[in-house]
Write a protein that holds these residues in place. Structure first.
Motif, mmCIF file in Angstrom:
data_model
loop_
_atom_site.group_PDB
_atom_site.id
_atom_site.type_symbol
_atom_site.label_atom_id
_atom_site.label_comp_id
_atom_site.label_asym_id
_atom_site.label_seq_id
_atom_site.Cartn_x
_atom_site.Cartn_y
_atom_site.Cartn_z
ATOM 1 N N THR A 125 1.951 1.735 -3.769
ATOM 2 C CA THR A 125 0.911 2.827 -4.650
ATOM 3 C C THR A 125 0.995 3.663 -4.002
ATOM 4 O OG1 THR A 125 -0.102 0.172 -3.939
ATOM 5 C CG2 THR A 125 -1.508 2.506 -4.668
ATOM 6 N N LEU A 126 1.069 4.254 -2.795
ATOM 7 C CA LEU A 126 1.459 5.444 -2.308
ATOM 8 C C LEU A 126 1.995 6.404 -3.124
ATOM 9 C CD1 LEU A 126 -0.867 5.149 1.149
ATOM 10 C CD2 LEU A 126 -1.989 6.368 -1.117
ATOM 11 N N SER A 127 3.300 5.759 -2.987
ATOM 12 C CA SER A 127 4.226 6.351 -3.382
ATOM 13 C C SER A 127 4.156 6.474 -4.849
ATOM 14 C CB SER A 127 5.560 5.955 -3.303
ATOM 15 O OG SER A 127 5.566 4.888 -4.123
ATOM 16 N N ALA A 180 1.357 7.646 -6.228
ATOM 17 C CA ALA A 180 0.174 7.992 -6.763
ATOM 18 C C ALA A 180 0.037 9.813 -7.023
ATOM 19 C CB ALA A 180 -0.776 7.911 -5.554
ATOM 20 N N ASN A 181 1.067 10.778 -6.529
ATOM 21 C CA ASN A 181 1.668 11.607 -6.879
ATOM 22 C C ASN A 181 2.825 11.982 -7.555
ATOM 23 O OD1 ASN A 181 3.556 10.693 -5.244
ATOM 24 N ND2 ASN A 181 4.181 12.173 -3.918
ATOM 25 N N PHE A 234 0.866 -0.728 0.366
ATOM 26 C CA PHE A 234 -0.009 0.074 0.035
ATOM 27 C C PHE A 234 1.160 0.945 -0.677
ATOM 28 C CE2 PHE A 234 -2.762 2.686 1.929
ATOM 29 C CZ PHE A 234 -3.933 3.151 1.233
ATOM 30 N N MET A 235 2.153 1.436 0.558
ATOM 31 C CA MET A 235 2.429 2.671 0.226
ATOM 32 C C MET A 235 3.305 2.642 -0.390
ATOM 33 S SD MET A 235 2.313 3.181 3.967
ATOM 34 C CE MET A 235 3.364 4.892 3.811
#
Length: 172
Positions: free
Chosen positions: A36-38, A40-41, A33-34
């Protein structure tokens, strides 16, 4: 009694193993999940090709450019080519005892763009361009003679109808 203690011990160790596996699985899910979040931006990498083009790097190996006047028909390019690709036609001038170049051609349908011909050319009559749009509907149109090879490519930067995009590659 001993049997009951043994069974209880196995049950407790089973709960501990189950708890450890649950924590490990939660950690893996959290790591994914981390990641994926990295991502996302980040900005999208996709470009709208006909209207936007990428500026190629300095070492990009595109279509080969040939300068007829510099060539001495030594055929070094043919000898270093892994597939013996360039076709060099020449005639020996007996009065001056030199070769005269008649025709030079490269078939880009077969060329692997290795760059050996450019690297080993003693007169630097060959060079790589930034031109990469060589697609055609007929395979025979990819056989370039000295006139087509001598044509200078239109720079992507100079084309006002196209928006150029500079992409920096980060290698790990």
């Amino acid at each position: 009694m001993f049997r009951e203690i043994h069974d209880m011990f196995l049950m407790v160790t089973g709960f501990i193993n189950y708890g450890q596996q649950t924590v490990r699985a939660a950690r893996y899910i959290g790591q994914g999940f981390m990641i994926t979040l990295s991502h996302a931006n980040r900005l999208p990498v996709t470009i709208q090709y006909p209207y936007e083009k990428i500026i190629s790097s300095e070492r990009f190996r595109g279509r080969i450019h040939f300068e007829f006047d510099k060539c001495i028909a030594c055929e070094v390019c043919v000898r270093v080519c892994p597939i013996d690709l360039p076709v060099v036609d020449w005639k020996l001038e007996t009065d001056i005892r030199k070769k005269r170049l008649l025709n030079y051609s490269i078939d880009f349908g077969i060329c692997i763009f290795c760059g050996n011909c450019i690297e080993y050319c003693p007169t630097n009559c060959l060079s790589m361009t930034e031109e990469y749009e060589l697609s055609t509907y007929d395979r025979h149109e990819l056989n370039y003679n000295q006139i087509a090879l001598g044509r200078l490519p239109v720079s992507v930067i100079d084309d006002y109808t196209i928006r150029t995009i500079q992409i920096k590659f980060n290698y790990l």
